[in-house]
Design a protein around this motif. Structure first.
Motif, PDB file in Angstrom:
ATOM      1  N   LEU A  38       3.144 -24.184  -5.941  1.00  0.00           N
ATOM      2  CA  LEU A  38       2.014 -23.197  -6.021  1.00  0.00           C
ATOM      3  C   LEU A  38       2.491 -22.395  -4.628  1.00  0.00           C
ATOM      4  N   ALA A  39       2.589 -22.984  -3.583  1.00  0.00           N
ATOM      5  CA  ALA A  39       3.170 -22.429  -2.285  1.00  0.00           C
ATOM      6  C   ALA A  39       4.163 -21.707  -2.458  1.00  0.00           C
ATOM      7  N   GLY A  40       5.129 -22.148  -3.138  1.00  0.00           N
ATOM      8  CA  GLY A  40       6.425 -21.208  -3.316  1.00  0.00           C
ATOM      9  C   GLY A  40       6.211 -19.804  -4.011  1.00  0.00           C
ATOM     10  N   ILE A  41       5.211 -19.775  -4.916  1.00  0.00           N
ATOM     11  CA  ILE A  41       5.134 -18.443  -5.624  1.00  0.00           C
ATOM     12  C   ILE A  41       4.823 -17.265  -4.671  1.00  0.00           C
ATOM     13  N   PRO A  42       3.852 -17.125  -3.782  1.00  0.00           N
ATOM     14  CA  PRO A  42       3.755 -16.104  -2.936  1.00  0.00           C
ATOM     15  C   PRO A  42       4.759 -15.912  -2.156  1.00  0.00           C
ATOM     16  N   SER A  43       5.472 -17.006  -1.711  1.00  0.00           N
ATOM     17  CA  SER A  43       6.677 -16.916  -0.696  1.00  0.00           C
ATOM     18  C   SER A  43       7.720 -16.068  -1.608  1.00  0.00           C
ATOM     19  N   TRP A  44       8.001 -16.253  -2.866  1.00  0.00           N
ATOM     20  CA  TRP A  44       9.068 -15.557  -3.647  1.00  0.00           C
ATOM     21  C   TRP A  44       8.654 -14.089  -3.603  1.00  0.00           C
ATOM     22  N   LEU A  45       7.204 -13.964  -4.104  1.00  0.00           N
ATOM     23  CA  LEU A  45       6.884 -12.553  -4.345  1.00  0.00           C
ATOM     24  C   LEU A  45       6.877 -11.840  -2.952  1.00  0.00           C
ATOM     25  N   PHE A  46       6.813 -12.377  -1.962  1.00  0.00           N
ATOM     26  CA  PHE A  46       6.704 -11.733  -0.547  1.00  0.00           C
ATOM     27  C   PHE A  46       8.324 -11.224  -0.392  1.00  0.00           C
ATOM     28  N   GLY A  47       9.156 -12.133  -0.550  1.00  0.00           N
ATOM     29  CA  GLY A  47      10.476 -12.055  -0.477  1.00  0.00           C
ATOM     30  C   GLY A  47      10.994 -10.875  -1.608  1.00  0.00           C
ATOM     31  N   ILE A  48      10.792 -10.755  -2.579  1.00  0.00           N
ATOM     32  CA  ILE A  48      11.081  -9.762  -3.658  1.00  0.00           C
ATOM     33  C   ILE A  48      10.398  -8.504  -3.317  1.00  0.00           C
ATOM     34  N   THR A  49       9.213  -8.529  -2.784  1.00  0.00           N
ATOM     35  CA  THR A  49       8.444  -7.196  -2.400  1.00  0.00           C
ATOM     36  C   THR A  49       9.166  -6.470  -1.147  1.00  0.00           C
ATOM     37  N   ASP A  50       9.451  -7.586  -0.205  1.00  0.00           N
ATOM     38  CA  ASP A  50      10.264  -7.051   1.017  1.00  0.00           C
ATOM     39  C   ASP A  50      11.680  -6.477   0.817  1.00  0.00           C
ATOM     40  N   ARG A  51      12.382  -7.092  -0.119  1.00  0.00           N
ATOM     41  CA  ARG A  51      13.774  -6.623  -0.436  1.00  0.00           C
ATOM     42  C   ARG A  51      13.682  -5.244  -1.052  1.00  0.00           C
ATOM     43  N   SER A  52      12.205  -5.002  -1.956  1.00  0.00           N
ATOM     44  CA  SER A  52      12.257  -3.888  -2.906  1.00  0.00           C
ATOM     45  C   SER A  52      11.916  -2.711  -1.689  1.00  0.00           C
ATOM     46  N   ALA A  54      12.719  -2.468   1.336  1.00  0.00           N
ATOM     47  CA  ALA A  54      13.830  -2.205   2.082  1.00  0.00           C
ATOM     48  C   ALA A  54      15.037  -1.436   1.251  1.00  0.00           C
ATOM     49  N   ALA A  55      15.033  -1.681   0.017  1.00  0.00           N
ATOM     50  CA  ALA A  55      16.150  -1.219  -0.614  1.00  0.00           C
ATOM     51  C   ALA A  55      15.776   0.516  -1.055  1.00  0.00           C
ATOM     52  N   PHE A  56      14.474   0.713  -1.260  1.00  0.00           N
ATOM     53  CA  PHE A  56      13.887   2.136  -1.566  1.00  0.00           C
ATOM     54  C   PHE A  56      13.810   2.760  -0.355  1.00  0.00           C
ATOM     55  N   ALA A  57      13.798   2.320   0.918  1.00  0.00           N
ATOM     56  CA  ALA A  57      13.373   2.957   2.060  1.00  0.00           C
ATOM     57  C   ALA A  57      14.211   4.215   2.406  1.00  0.00           C
ATOM     58  N   ASP A  58      15.474   3.951   2.077  1.00  0.00           N
ATOM     59  CA  ASP A  58      16.403   5.280   2.355  1.00  0.00           C
ATOM     60  C   ASP A  58      16.706   6.147   1.134  1.00  0.00           C
ATOM     61  N   GLY A  59      15.900   5.890   0.157  1.00  0.00           N
ATOM     62  CA  GLY A  59      16.212   6.572  -1.243  1.00  0.00           C
ATOM     63  C   GLY A  59      17.419   6.430  -1.859  1.00  0.00           C
ATOM     64  N   TYR A  60      18.127   5.514  -1.290  1.00  0.00           N
ATOM     65  CA  TYR A  60      19.299   5.219  -2.121  1.00  0.00           C
ATOM     66  C   TYR A  60      19.488   3.737  -2.077  1.00  0.00           C
ATOM     67  N   ILE A  61      19.988   3.252  -3.246  1.00  0.00           N
ATOM     68  CA  ILE A  61      20.191   1.801  -3.809  1.00  0.00           C
ATOM     69  C   ILE A  61      21.607   1.403  -3.880  1.00  0.00           C
ATOM     70  N   SER A  62      22.012   0.372  -2.931  1.00  0.00           N
ATOM     71  CA  SER A  62      23.501   0.228  -3.308  1.00  0.00           C
ATOM     72  C   SER A  62      23.669  -0.929  -3.979  1.00  0.00           C
ATOM     73  N   GLU A  65      22.394  -4.156  -2.689  1.00  0.00           N
ATOM     74  CA  GLU A  65      20.641  -4.172  -2.567  1.00  0.00           C
ATOM     75  C   GLU A  65      20.398  -4.625  -4.188  1.00  0.00           C
ATOM     76  N   VAL A  66      20.955  -4.133  -5.204  1.00  0.00           N
ATOM     77  CA  VAL A  66      20.665  -4.376  -6.476  1.00  0.00           C
ATOM     78  C   VAL A  66      20.914  -5.864  -6.778  1.00  0.00           C
ATOM     79  N   PHE A  67      22.100  -6.390  -6.284  1.00  0.00           N
ATOM     80  CA  PHE A  67      22.422  -7.831  -6.420  1.00  0.00           C
ATOM     81  C   PHE A  67      21.395  -8.760  -5.657  1.00  0.00           C
ATOM     82  N   GLN A  68      21.012  -8.241  -4.496  1.00  0.00           N
ATOM     83  CA  GLN A  68      20.146  -9.064  -3.864  1.00  0.00           C
ATOM     84  C   GLN A  68      18.783  -9.111  -4.692  1.00  0.00           C
ATOM     85  N   LEU A  69      18.246  -7.961  -5.052  1.00  0.00           N
ATOM     86  CA  LEU A  69      17.081  -8.046  -5.866  1.00  0.00           C
ATOM     87  C   LEU A  69      17.088  -8.812  -7.348  1.00  0.00           C
ATOM     88  N   PHE A  70      18.459  -8.645  -7.747  1.00  0.00           N
ATOM     89  CA  PHE A  70      18.514  -9.381  -8.990  1.00  0.00           C
ATOM     90  C   PHE A  70      18.535 -10.867  -8.692  1.00  0.00           C
TER      91      PHE A  70
END
Length: 303
Positions: A38-52, A54-62, A65-70
């Motif tokens: 159960l503790a791992g679930i919010p950790s993974w969600l935080f990681g996915i949200t943080d990566r998302s 970061a990926a959309f911050a500059d308006g361009y997805i490399s 970054e797509v590979f990291q999100l996937f």
């Protein structure tokens, strides 16, 4: 009698003590595994949200970054399916039947809902025991499910059990997520106030719905619904789906129950007018046993 009880309580063998310690240790390990999961679930969600972000911050997805999100999403889904086994027997050996049943019942419990409905109690009984309402009243939620055969009917001393087959005719029926296109469903009248609906899903798994309908006055009744399942899906997701399904079917029931309340219930529950159709066998059994005179049970009060 009292001597035997005292003797039973004091007669604790080392084997019983060992089994109890094994059960407690197994339960501790099981809770620890589930806590880590159960503790791992919010950790993974935080990681996915943080990566998302970061990926959309500059308006361009490399591509990187797509590979990291996937990759993060894939591992998160994998984590959800890695939920620890809920069976303490794998950690602590076999339990005594009473302990095992209680643990299993709690583990399978999904949701509970309760309502006070402004309709006579007999309306709810007629609704629950009339199989045809699955095809008509719940035509939308069940997506044209049909009752195609009554396989067996077994009366009991205070109720009865009927087994019937239902078919999902539409190839896009959402219920195919839960079950095979054709299944045998069990409907059991346990008492004048308790009805069980048991639906097979996949690989021997089932969803069981317990309805408790208690008359409060001549014009209202208390409805308590409990749903149990041994599906291996993530429990929070399953609970949300079951809550939604239960609320939707109850919403569909309301006009139907209102119309029943306007009918002559004495005539509807008269054995001379009860339908002999196979889909009404369990309802007719109720009428044979109780007619329209099922009395309200004695409810527990604070006095």
């Amino acid at each position: 009698m009292s001597t035997n009880l005292i003797h039973d309580r004091s007669d604790k063998t080392p084997e019983n003590t060992t089994q109890s310690l094994e059960f407690e240790f197994g339960l501790f390990i099981l809770n620890l595994k589930n806590g880590i999961w159960l503790a791992g679930i919010p950790s993974w969600l935080f990681g996915i949200t943080d990566r998302s972000f970061a990926a959309f911050a500059d308006g361009y997805i490399s591509t990187l970054e797509v590979f990291q999100l996937f990759t993060a999403s894939f591992f998160f889904l994998s984590w959800l399916y890695l939920r620890p086994e809920q069976d303490v027997n794998s950690n602590a050996g076999s339990l005594c039947p009473i302990q095992d049943n209680k643990f299993d019942l709690k583990k399978r419990h999904m949701i509970s809902q309760e309502y006070i409905l402004p309709f006579p109690y007999l309306c709810q009984i007629y609704h629950l025991l009339n199989l045809k309402h699955l095809e008509t009243i719940h035509k939308f939620s069940l997506n044209n499910l049909r009752v195609i055969n009554i396989n067996s009917f077994q009366p009991t001393e205070i109720g009865g059990e009927i087994q019937f087959q239902t078919i999902l005719e539409s190839p896009v029926n959402a219920l195919r997520i839960w079950r095979q296109p054709i299944v045998e469903v069990d409907l059991i009248l346990h008492t004048p106030y308790t009805v069980e609906l048991s639906i097979p899903v996949y690989n021997g798994k089932r969803i069981t719905v317990m309805f408790y309908a208690l008359p409060l006055t001549q014009s209202e009744h208390y409805l308590f619904i409990e749903i149990y399942s041994d599906l291996g899906w993530p429990k929070p997701i399953l609970q949300v789906l079951l809550h939604f399904a239960a609320c939707l079917t109850l919403f569909e029931d309301l006009p139907y129950l209102r119309n029943l309340g306007e009918k002559n219930l004495e005539r509807l529950f008269n054995i001379n007018f009860a339908s002999n159709h196979q889909t009404m066998l369990l309802f007719k059994r109720f009428v044979e046993l109780y007619g329209s005179h099922a009395k309200a049970p004695k409810l527990i009060t604070n006095s």
